[in-house]
Design an enzyme around this catalytic site. Structure first.
Site, PDB file in Angstrom:
ATOM      1  N   ARG A   1       0.849  -1.188   0.000  1.00 26.24           N
ATOM      2  CA  ARG A   1       0.000   0.000   0.000  1.00 26.24           C
ATOM      3  C   ARG A   1       0.884   1.237   0.000  1.00 26.24           C
ATOM      4  NH1 ARG A   1      -4.294  -1.877   4.712  1.00 26.24           N
ATOM      5  NH2 ARG A   1      -5.157  -3.687   3.603  1.00 26.24           N
TER       6      ARG A   1
ATOM      7  N   ARG B   1      11.540   5.356   4.124  1.00 25.41           N
ATOM      8  CA  ARG B   1      11.768   6.805   4.142  1.00 25.41           C
ATOM      9  C   ARG B   1      12.434   7.261   5.436  1.00 25.41           C
ATOM     10  NH1 ARG B   1       6.084   9.182   2.987  1.00 25.41           N
ATOM     11  NH2 ARG B   1       7.180  11.124   3.424  1.00 25.41           N
TER      12      ARG B   1
ATOM     13  N   ASP C   1       2.409   4.922  -0.215  1.00 32.21           N
ATOM     14  CA  ASP C   1       1.873   6.188   0.272  1.00 32.21           C
ATOM     15  C   ASP C   1       1.729   7.208  -0.854  1.00 32.21           C
ATOM     16  OD1 ASP C   1       1.738   5.325   2.896  1.00 32.21           O
ATOM     17  OD2 ASP C   1       3.710   6.104   3.428  1.00 32.21           O
TER      18      ASP C   1
END
Length: 255
Positions: free
Chosen positions: A50, A202, A52
């Site tokens: 999923r 990230r 972002d």
């Protein structure tokens, strides 16, 4: 109903992420809308990751159930026709067993993060890489990254909104490429694991950038990991440079 796997390529810039969201454009919605142009009653689809808002993919995998027995090539061609002009493309389609699940059958995921160091703003790579102004120390970043490889509690490197039941994961690989580009340098971070936590990649890249810039030492990465405290993480880098590049299964559905 026959089940199909789809390998999907997309530019994440216009989307609020993969997952369907009320009132916002999503990659899932774009693909499901195209599927329902072929079969109005087609059910929803599931994906391996999923991603972002703003995150890209060149190897996302989703599965769908359809009433008709489609030729996989014709299915991919029809979907690509109906996906236009969205920056989403079906690279391949394959018939798969009924128990295949894009998310739960996956045994490995690979991500790439692109970071460009140059004084001038990005033009062709706008939205496709994270830009910083000054060159980074790739050796120091590799030394810091080495502390993260293996089986660890990654509480420090996951979002407080992460829904995973456990912060414990095995990170199989982090490699960092450095290459010269006109008037700057590009750094490519390759990460490989069975699965990742929300914002883990990230968070890791943002922390390693601080090491490369000299604000952190490589050992500071180890200390942050061992703290198991989100507050000790470095900055979370923007989504622009992140790509889901590959999802692997016990048997490659697209082979």
């Amino acid at each position: 109903m026959p089940r199909y796997a789809l390998k999907i390529d997309y530019h994440g810039g216009p989307f609020a992420g993969w997952q369907r969201q009320s009132g916002q454009a999503s990659v899932q919605e774009a693909v499901e809308t195209a599927l329902r142009r072929l079969e109005p009653d087609a059910p929803g689809i599931a994906a391996a990751g999923r991603t972002d808002a703003g995150v890209h993919a060149i190897g996302q995998v989703a599965h769908c159930d359809l009433a008709k027995d489609w030729d996989p090539f014709r299915l991919s061609e029809a979907l690509n026709f109906h996906l236009k002009p969205a920056p989403v493309a079906v690279l391949a389609a394959a018939r798969v067993p009924d128990d295949f699940h894009a998310r739960f059958s996956a045994v490995e995921r690979r991500y790439l993060f692109r970071l460009i160091a140059r004084r001038a703003p990005l033009t062709h790579d706008t939205g496709l890489a994270w830009r910083v102004l000054n060159p980074l120390d790739a050796g120091a970043m590799r030394e810091g990254a080495a502390h993260l490889v293996g089986y660890h509690d990654f509480t420090t490197f996951r979002s407080t909104l992460c829904q995973s039941k456990s912060p414990v994961k095995t990170l199989d690989e982090i490699t960092i490429e450095e290459r010269e580009i006109p008037h700057g340098r590009e750094y490519r971070f390759h990460l490989r694991a069975r699965s990742f936590l929300h914002n883990q990649v990230r968070s890791i890249v943002g922390t390693l950038e601080r090491v490369g810039a000299g604000s952190w030492s490589p050992d500071d990465v180890k200390a942050a990991l061992e703290a198991r405290d989100r507050a000790t993480c470095g900055p979370v880098c923007p989504p622009d440079g992140l790509y889901l590049t590959q999802v692997s299964y016990p048997e490659d559905p697209f082979a």
